[in-house]
Design an enzyme around this catalytic site. Structure first.
Site, short mmCIF file in Angstrom:
data_model
loop_
_atom_site.label_atom_id
_atom_site.label_comp_id
_atom_site.label_asym_id
_atom_site.label_seq_id
_atom_site.Cartn_x
_atom_site.Cartn_y
_atom_site.Cartn_z
N ASP A 184 0.72 -4.21 91.09
CA ASP A 184 -0.27 -3.16 91.36
C ASP A 184 -0.77 -2.53 90.07
OD1 ASP A 184 0.01 -3.61 94.04
OD2 ASP A 184 1.35 -1.90 94.41
N GLU A 211 8.68 -18.78 87.64
CA GLU A 211 9.56 -19.87 87.22
C GLU A 211 8.88 -21.19 87.56
OE1 GLU A 211 13.50 -19.44 88.68
OE2 GLU A 211 13.71 -17.42 87.82
N GLU A 252 -1.30 -12.36 87.79
CA GLU A 252 -0.92 -11.17 88.57
C GLU A 252 -1.29 -11.33 90.04
OE1 GLU A 252 0.92 -9.01 87.30
OE2 GLU A 252 0.61 -9.23 85.14
N SER A 280 4.58 -18.13 93.43
CA SER A 280 4.10 -17.30 94.52
C SER A 280 5.21 -16.82 95.45
CB SER A 280 3.04 -18.06 95.32
OG SER A 280 3.59 -19.28 95.76
N GLN A 331 -39.06 -12.36 85.94
CA GLN A 331 -38.30 -11.90 87.09
C GLN A 331 -36.95 -12.61 87.21
OE1 GLN A 331 -40.47 -12.01 90.83
NE2 GLN A 331 -40.44 -9.77 90.77
N THR A 389 -2.97 -14.54 92.76
CA THR A 389 -4.26 -15.19 92.90
C THR A 389 -5.19 -14.34 93.77
OG1 THR A 389 -3.52 -16.35 94.87
CG2 THR A 389 -3.20 -17.48 92.76
#
Lengths: 373, 321, 263
Positions: A233, A124, A356, A129, A272, A358
């Protein structure tokens, strides 16, 4: 994996690669510019059955497990990350209904998940968080609940038709309800103008006195925090897969370019400085792949996977940004040009250091898990 | 003893001879030397005189079979007539053009004769009386030499425009032969209409007009459209032009688009980035028109013009009429 | 109505190389996929199946056991069953010997109204097996069909595109048809149908399951022999400059293209 499952997974990935090459990759550049999926793009994805990949067969889906599902998103993201992220948002939502929905709710909702995109909304304007800081509410009125509030930055917001929304059912109680875009009081707000993953719509929904019955409660009252964590998750595993796909794309562009070009008289492949960059990119890609696959395996085996999922996203998002930076440097002027996809891959990857949860939150979660060991 | 026969099956293309037939006669003559007699086999209607289009290429003999049903005969009916001729004359080898017609009749005949057939050949030679046919495989990445040691006749279809037809001064003998036409009622050709352009995409066009950044104006695209129509082909574009409304990704030639190998591609205003070249460098005949004489496209071209694409296209269109 | 679709499994890419020592084709590590052109034939069969209730689509292929993957993919697209012809005795077959075994298998399947083929396999590029099977079954053939519809109870009407002619053909069934790739856009197998395809019957027939003349099988039954395999030399092109004014240059080009019989 049983032989039949492995054979089916092989056929599925063959189809996904074919579809990605012909129907998704060609639009990678244009959807970044247009900030949308092309017309008919999502319909075709839907018609081809992508929305039901992880939905159990009893609900009309294909019933592929977590490992195969994540690998599918990895392969799609080689062509375009936005498409994969839109599916990620849908799949993580279905996962929560499978985990927490009553049989009646599942029967009512899930058969439609083959044709309708589902979304999970937490954030919102008052801050993403801290879930306790949200102000959306569901208030009981007789047999019903009345939902009010304003949710922003929803993956697939505006595109999805079904929304799981995190609301307060009491001052200290978070719960999740399922609402539908056709319900009276439901409306869409503004779409975000994000710098990456620009094909995927990210937008706002406004809920003004939406009346639902108790069947629309996901889990029990007060399960909101747990369900929100669980959605994170599941999303993080899939994001690890998407990030792996982005890195594979970055690597392909870099190696194709290096094989064609010379610096002076020396092919880039003999330098390289190129070796170092390409090797680093490959290691970042491979470690991210192992992390998301590990998390998916744990999930498939019914074991805890929260920490590994956080690792896949935290490691993978920075890895893909760094790999993009290396790719840009290998392509030099072309890498910095909008005519090549490298710059938008960096912007795409950067989103996943934020979405999803930080990377800072990921690290806290990983550290806390380590402290308890 | 007369020499063994090397046959070229003449193919009709509307009211004319398919050019591949003439190319095959020239090639067959080169192969035959004193060893074989080159015979063109022509199935035509009673009032047709398509043999007139073959004599100039100097086969030893043109063997004509006439029946008014041939112009609309089906593959199986053609194959049946050819089988009767094979039984009567016992040729050593039979060559067809690898056209759609040739590739349809030849395997039907092969099955009737139970012999070997090599498809879409790019080269032919004889080791004594054994035909060694070179055919590409794996999208022309691999060449195979194929023989048919123990069965006769030996058969091959040959890709159009692989060989160049060369008229000669020698006179061909025209003879006639007869077969019994066995109609197959279960399949009827109901209609045959000429179409200028059977290609629906740049990928299956045999002629391609390709446009790049140096030929992107709307006037040039209009001219190119006319040129493609005249050639019976399609327009293809390099990546920058896919951003134009008139073109899509489907029209794109190159690594991220279509890989094509038409008989003819004329490139206008295309410099020839590697990604583009890999998509078209196996075309049979490549023409490049570009203002920059150092453009890499000229490295893969058979014909090149350094100059303005629009001016050249206008001149080319004008001379087509 | 029963439709048999014959298909082939091919390497997933045509980027094959020659082993510099053995001079054999190096196909190691190349996964097999269904010949893309065969998907057009399956799509045609499925369109007919979608248009009426009584259509049964049977897929048929000859090859080693892993060709079952292509049959499964076709069943995931929507075909009803698959038949794999697998036996050591079939190995090394050229188009003639392949056509013979396929024709015998079509007879065993029985009552096939339509036998469909893709235009050609992308690896060998012959397009011969369809007409060979048609001949062995004594059936009419329509090759390179650009479209096809059922025009009667026992009849199909198809268009065939020759180089510059469009033919309309009417065939009484049973008939053999090979299709152009422009005919349709093959459907993707949906994830769910991929899973469900594993419940559909896939049968393997070996040598003894078919009525076969052994002299017509495998290498022994193949008139052709590959004697040499090599990578082609890159085509060396010599640039002929077109010179002068645009009009002069255009005229030089037209002369050259006429010589090459391209116009």
């Amino acid at each position: 994996m049983p032989a039949t499952t492995a054979a089916a997974a092989k056929l599925l990935l063959q189809m996904v690669d074919d579809y990605t090459q012909r129907e998704i990759s060609p639009y990678d550049m244009s959807m970044d510019a247009a900030q949308d999926f092309p017309k008919g793009f999502v319909d075709k994805l839907t018609k081809t059955g992508f929305l039901g990949i992880m939905l159990p067969q009893e609900f009309g889906g294909a019933g592929f497990g977590p490992e195969v599902t994540a690998t599918v998103l990895n392969h799609i993201a080689r062509g375009n990350a936005s498409t994969a992220v839109t599916l990620e948002g849908h799949f993580k939502t279905i996962d929560q209904i499978l985990k927490y929905g009553t049989p009646a709710l599942q029967q009512a909702l899930l058969p439609t998940a083959n044709d309708r995109i589902f979304a999970f909304s937490m954030t919102e304007a008052s801050g993403g968080s801290n879930p306790m800081g949200i102000s959306s509410t569901a208030t009981r009125e007789g047999d019903h609940w009345v939902i009010n509030g304003d949710k922003i930055m929803i993956t697939n917001g505006g595109l999805a038709q079904v929304y799981c929304v995190l609301v307060k059912t009491a001052p200290d109680e978070l719960s999740v309800f399922v609402v539908d875009q056709d319900m009276p009081g439901f409306s869409f707000g503004k779409r975000e103008d994000f710098i990456g993953l620009r094909g995927t719509p990210v937008g706002e929904i406004v809920m003004d006195h939406i009346v639902v019955d108790n069947d629309h409660l996901l889990g029990k009252l007060g399960d909101g925090g747990v369900i929100g964590d669980s959605a994170h998750d599941d999303a993080r595993i899939l994001m690890g897969a998407v990030l792996t796909g982005i890195m594979e794309h970055e690597l392909k562009i870099s190696t194709d370019y290096a094989k064609e070009r010379k610096a002076g008289n020396t092919p880039l492949t003999d330098l390289q400085v190129t070796h170092r960059k390409v090797a680093d990119m490959a290691m970042r890609k491979e470690t991210t792949k192992l992390l998301y696959q590990r998390a998916a395996q744990l999930k498939a085996a019914g074991q805890p996977y929260s920490e590994e999922a956080a690792m896949a996203k935290a490691h993978g998002s920075r890895a893909a940004v760094s790999a993009g930076d290396d790719a840009l440097q290998i392509l030099a002027g072309y890498g910095y040009s909008r005519e090549y996809p490298v710059e938008h891959l960096i912007r795409d990857a950067r989103a996943m250091e934020i979405a999803e949860g930080t990377v800072e939150k990921m690290r806290s979660a990983i550290a806390k898990a380590e402290f308890t060991k | 003893m007369s020499k063994p026969e090397l046959w070229v099956i003449a193919e009709r293309r509307l009211d004319h001879i398919e050019p591949t037939t003439q190319q095959l006669i020239t090639k067959a003559k080169g192969l035959a030397g004193d060893q074989f007699s080159v015979v063109a086999i022509l199935l035509e209607a009673t009032n047709d005189h398509l043999e007139n289009e073959l004599t100039a290429y100097g086969p030893d003999e043109i063997r004509v079979v006439r029946d008014d049903r041939f112009p609309t005969a089906t593959d199986a009916e053609h194959a049946d007539a050819l089988q009767q001729l094979v039984t009567a004359y016992q040729p050593n080898s039979i060559l067809f053009g690898a056209t759609i017609t040739g590739r349809s009749i030849a395997p039907r005949l092969q099955a009737k004769l139970q012999t070997g057939l090599t498809a879409d050949c790019l080269d032919l030679r004889f080791d004594d009386e054994t035909l060694v046919a070179t055919k590409p495989s794996y999208g022309d990445n691999i060449m195979c030499e194929i023989i048919c040691p123990d069965h006769r006749p030996q058969m091959a279809t040959v890709r159009p425009n692989t060989f160049v037809a060369a008229p000669t001064t020698g006179d061909a003998t025209v003879t006639t032969a007869t077969v019994t036409f066995h109609p197959v009622d279960r399949l009827q050709v109901k209609a045959a209409t000429p179409v200028v352009n059977t290609a629906t995409t740049v990928g299956d066009a045999s002629r391609v007009v390709a446009l790049g950044r140096g030929a992107a104006s709307s006037a040039t695209i209009d001219s190119a459209t006319k040129l493609a129509e005249k050639l019976g082909g399609r327009i293809g574009v390099s990546r920058p032009l896919t951003d134009q409304d008139r073109f899509t990704h489907d029209d794109q030639i190159g690594q991220s688009g279509n890989t094509i190998h038409p008989e003819l591609i004329i490139n206008f205003g295309i410099s020839g980035a590697v990604q583009y070249l890999v998509g078209m460098q196996d075309s049979q005949t490549i023409v490049a028109v570009n203002a920059d004489e150092n453009a890499p496209i000229f490295d893969v071209a058979d014909y090149g013009y350094v100059g303005d694409a629009q001016a050249f296209m206008t001149a080319l269109l004008g001379q087509f009429n | 109505m029963k439709i048999v679709v014959c298909l082939k499994q091919v390497p997933e890419t045509n980027d094959v190389t020659i082993d510099p020592v053995t001079h054999n084709l190096d196909r190691r590590g190349l996964a097999g996929v269904m010949n893309p052109f065969d998907k057009n034939a399956i799509e045609l069969a499925l369109n007919l199946k979608d248009s009426r209730d009584d259509v049964q689509v049977v897929l048929l292929t000859m090859g080693p056991d892993d060709y079952a993957e292509s049959l499964r993919e076709g069943m995931a697209m929507g075909a009803d069953e698959g038949v794999l012809l697998s036996d050591r005795a079939f190995a090394g077959a050229d188009t003639l010997a392949t056509g013979y075994v396929l024709a015998q298998a079509v007879k065993k399947i029985g009552d096939a109204d339509l036998i469909l083929f893709g235009r050609q396999a992308v690896d060998a590029d012959t397009g011969q097996v369809g007409p060979i099977v048609a001949e062995f079954l004594h059936q009419p053939q329509i090759t390179y069909a650009a479209n096809l519809r059922l025009s009667g109870a026992n009849e199909v009407t198809a268009e065939r595109l020759l180089e510059d002619t469009k033919q309309t053909l009417v065939a009484q069934l049973p008939a053999v048809v090979s299709v152009r790739s422009e005919l349709n856009t093959p459907r993707y197998p949906t994830p769910r149908n991929i899973q469900l395809s594993f419940n559909k019957p896939l049968t393997t027939w070996h040598h003894d399951d078919l009525d076969l003349d052994d002299s017509r099988l495998g290498q022994a039954g193949s008139p052709t022999i590959v004697t040499k395999v090599y990578a082609p030399e890159p085509v060396k092109r010599e640039l002929t400059p077109l010179t002068g004014t645009p009009s002069e240059a255009a005229s030089q080009l037209i002369t050259a293209l006429k010589q090459r019989q391209l116009i």
